[in-house]
Design an enzyme around this catalytic site. Structure first.
Site, PDB file in Angstrom:
ATOM      1  N   GLU A  90      -3.434 -33.705   8.349  1.00 24.50           N
ATOM      2  CA  GLU A  90      -2.296 -34.583   8.665  1.00 24.50           C
ATOM      3  C   GLU A  90      -2.324 -35.755   7.697  1.00 24.50           C
ATOM      4  OE1 GLU A  90      -1.393 -35.857  12.651  1.00 24.50           O
ATOM      5  OE2 GLU A  90      -2.215 -34.011  13.541  1.00 24.50           O
ATOM      6  N   GLU A 124      -7.741 -34.326  17.213  1.00 26.71           N
ATOM      7  CA  GLU A 124      -7.896 -35.777  17.424  1.00 26.71           C
ATOM      8  C   GLU A 124      -8.504 -36.145  18.776  1.00 26.71           C
ATOM      9  OE1 GLU A 124      -4.248 -37.860  16.656  1.00 26.71           O
ATOM     10  OE2 GLU A 124      -4.211 -37.307  14.539  1.00 26.71           O
TER      11      GLU A 124
END
Length: 519
Positions: free
Chosen positions: A307, A188
């Site tokens: 995720e 991320e």
């Protein structure tokens, strides 16, 4: 007039809504990759400490691994586990978690504002993964570290011996290489909350150089480049395009992350979360294919959806703000409802529907932290409501995913407009001849599903399992009532002339299983 009579009259005035579904084995999407049933263990909250690892627990072995959590992990059907993060990995020194535990340093973890003891590290995780029967998926730190540190970790994990780092692993008790095949190139990094946050160009170049070097050490590995942190980021799509222009030839997957928050009480919209995931996947695929066309690549890149989950995100900041630096605090230990379980089942349907382009998926996380498994320190472990759709999908989604195009009534949502009431996917096991249909009814009222199975002659209905939220949508499983929300067996209809009709309860996730007649 009795209540029962009144209810029957109401049914006559408002006929049961119907939907139609035709299934044909000729319309195949692709194999149901076992890596779609992955999970995630991050050094966050009590996922590791008090979750998978708790020395002194009555069920723990000599290495501190909780036996009850291992047993539930196997029952859950997890195939691959991503480790050690997550946001945590962007500031992590992997060397801190190897060697004698008493010599390991205590560090500040900036991601979750905790003290990391490093009592559990790479070697413990690999031992746990072997016990759980799961494939490890390792993430490298590209936030505060770079090419050399990633190569060092890979050498420690995968090189047979004869080098300083490989021999160090052997000294620590792992004579054979760990043979980790899946590696994430950071996490991320477009997120400003990330330690080592980068621009797309900065990350893309670093990821490409890291990937190239890692494959020099071990050409057999598969690599995941970081996609945007989520679909709502201002960087979304442009980040993927720029990163892939740097990395396409070096990586095998681009990551996708998403969470769905029920906190606002908009149940109609949260039940339609899979609509957003469906669009998300299509957009990432389109972006990747654009780069492939631009650079003349024939290979189609896949998505690692590493995720995803339901998450009451509004609670996180309060958890972080009200404490100082502590070890393994209880963090986002959400109690999942029956409605949440239906949503999770629908998200699994979406992942299967894109089995041709989604090759890895990891529900975040495994234990305690927005997890299907909850534990009490020193006490029991139990299955949350969302455990059941994952476990049953992992158990029965074996074989080839078939394309389904249901004809369904729709309902109105604030977030997504008109949404089909019914969502489905089918999986056929060519070895056994069995067919499994996963179906979600997003509406409050029951739905009659009319199935046409004439393309699959000789089947009979073997079971209908349903997890319905209609009776008590807010019901949760707790330590005191661990089985309050579980699937139940419903009556199985008969197939006549290749057709059958199945009643799906209001707000429910369903597993319809069909076997060859006489099997």
């Amino acid at each position: 007039m009795t209540a029962v009579t009144g209810h029957r009259q109401q049914e006559r005035w408002h006929p049961l809504r119907t939907a139609q579904l035709t299934i044909d084995p000729a319309f195949a999407i692709g194999p149901a990759d076992r890596r779609l049933f992955g999970s995630f263990v991050e050094h966050m909250g009590r996922c590791v400490y008090g979750g998978v690892y708790e020395p002194g627990h009555p069920s723990a072995d000599a290495r501190g691994l909780r036996g009850d959590v291992l047993e539930l992990t196997r029952e859950l059907g997890v195939s691959v586990v991503r480790y050690p993060g997550g946001n945590f990995v962007s500031g992590y020194r992997w060397e801190d978690g190897i060697g004698p535990v008493g010599d390991r340093p205590r560090r500040l973890d900036l991601a979750w504002k905790t003290i990391e003891t490093n009592a559990f590290g790479l070697d413990e995780f690999m031992t746990w993964a072997a016990e759980a029967g799961v494939e490890p998926m390792m993430a490298v730190n590209l936030g505060t570290r770079g090419v050399q540190e990633a190569c060092d970790l890979l050498e420690y994990a995968n090189h047979p011996g004869g080098t300083q780092l490989a021999d160090l692993r052997r000294k620590h008790g792992a004579e054979e290489p760990y043979g980790v095949r899946l590696w994430c190139l950071g996490n991320e990094l477009d997120g400003p909350w990330q330690v080592g946050h980068k621009t797309a160009d900065e990350y893309g170049r670093l990821a490409a150089e890291t990937a190239r070097a890692m494959k020099m050490i071990d050409p057999s590995i598969s690599l995941v480049a970081c996609g945007s942190s989520n679909r709502t980021m201002p960087t979304f799509a442009s980040w993927e395009a720029t990163v892939l222009e740097h990395t396409y030839e070096h990586v095998d997957y681009i990551s996708a992350h998403t969470y769905y928050d029920p906190s606002d009480g908009d149940r109609a919209s949260i039940l339609a979360s899979a609509v957003d995931m469906d669009n998300f996947i299509r957009e990432v695929v389109a972006t990747a294919d654009h780069v492939a066309a631009k650079q003349r690549h024939r290979r189609k890149l896949k998505i690692s959806f590493d995720e995803w989950n339901v998450w009451y995100q509004s609670r996180l900041q309060a958890d972080l703000d009200r404490r100082g630096w502590v070890e393994a605090p209880a963090l986002i230990e959400d109690d999942f409802t029956a409605v949440d379980a239906v949503v999770v089942g629908d998200l699994l349907i979406t992942l299967l529907r894109h089995a041709d382009r989604v090759g890895v998926a990891c529900q975040a996380q495994l234990a305690n932290v927005i997890a299907p498994i909850r534990t009490r320190t020193g006490g029991p472990a139990w299955r949350q409501s969302i455990f059941h759709p994952f476990a049953l999908t992992a158990r029965y989604a074996r074989g080839t995913v078939l394309r389904t195009e249901p004809v369904s009534p729709s309902y109105e949502t604030k977030r997504y407009g008109d949404v089909p009431v019914l969502d489905t996917v089918a999986v056929r096991d060519e070895e056994t001849g069995e067919l499994t249909v996963f179906a979600v009814n997003r509406d409050d009222t029951d739905l009659e599903l009319q199935l046409d199975l004439r393309g699959l002659a000789g089947l009979s209905v073997s079971s209908h399992l349903s997890l319905a939220a209609g009776d008590d949508p807010s019901a949760t499983n707790t330590e005191a009532e661990p089985d309050r929300v579980t699937p139940r067996q419903l009556n199985t209809p008969t197939i006549d002339g290749g057709r059958c009709s199945v009643r799906l309860p209001g707000v429910s996730w369903n597993v319809l299983r069909f076997a060859p007649a006489g099997a």
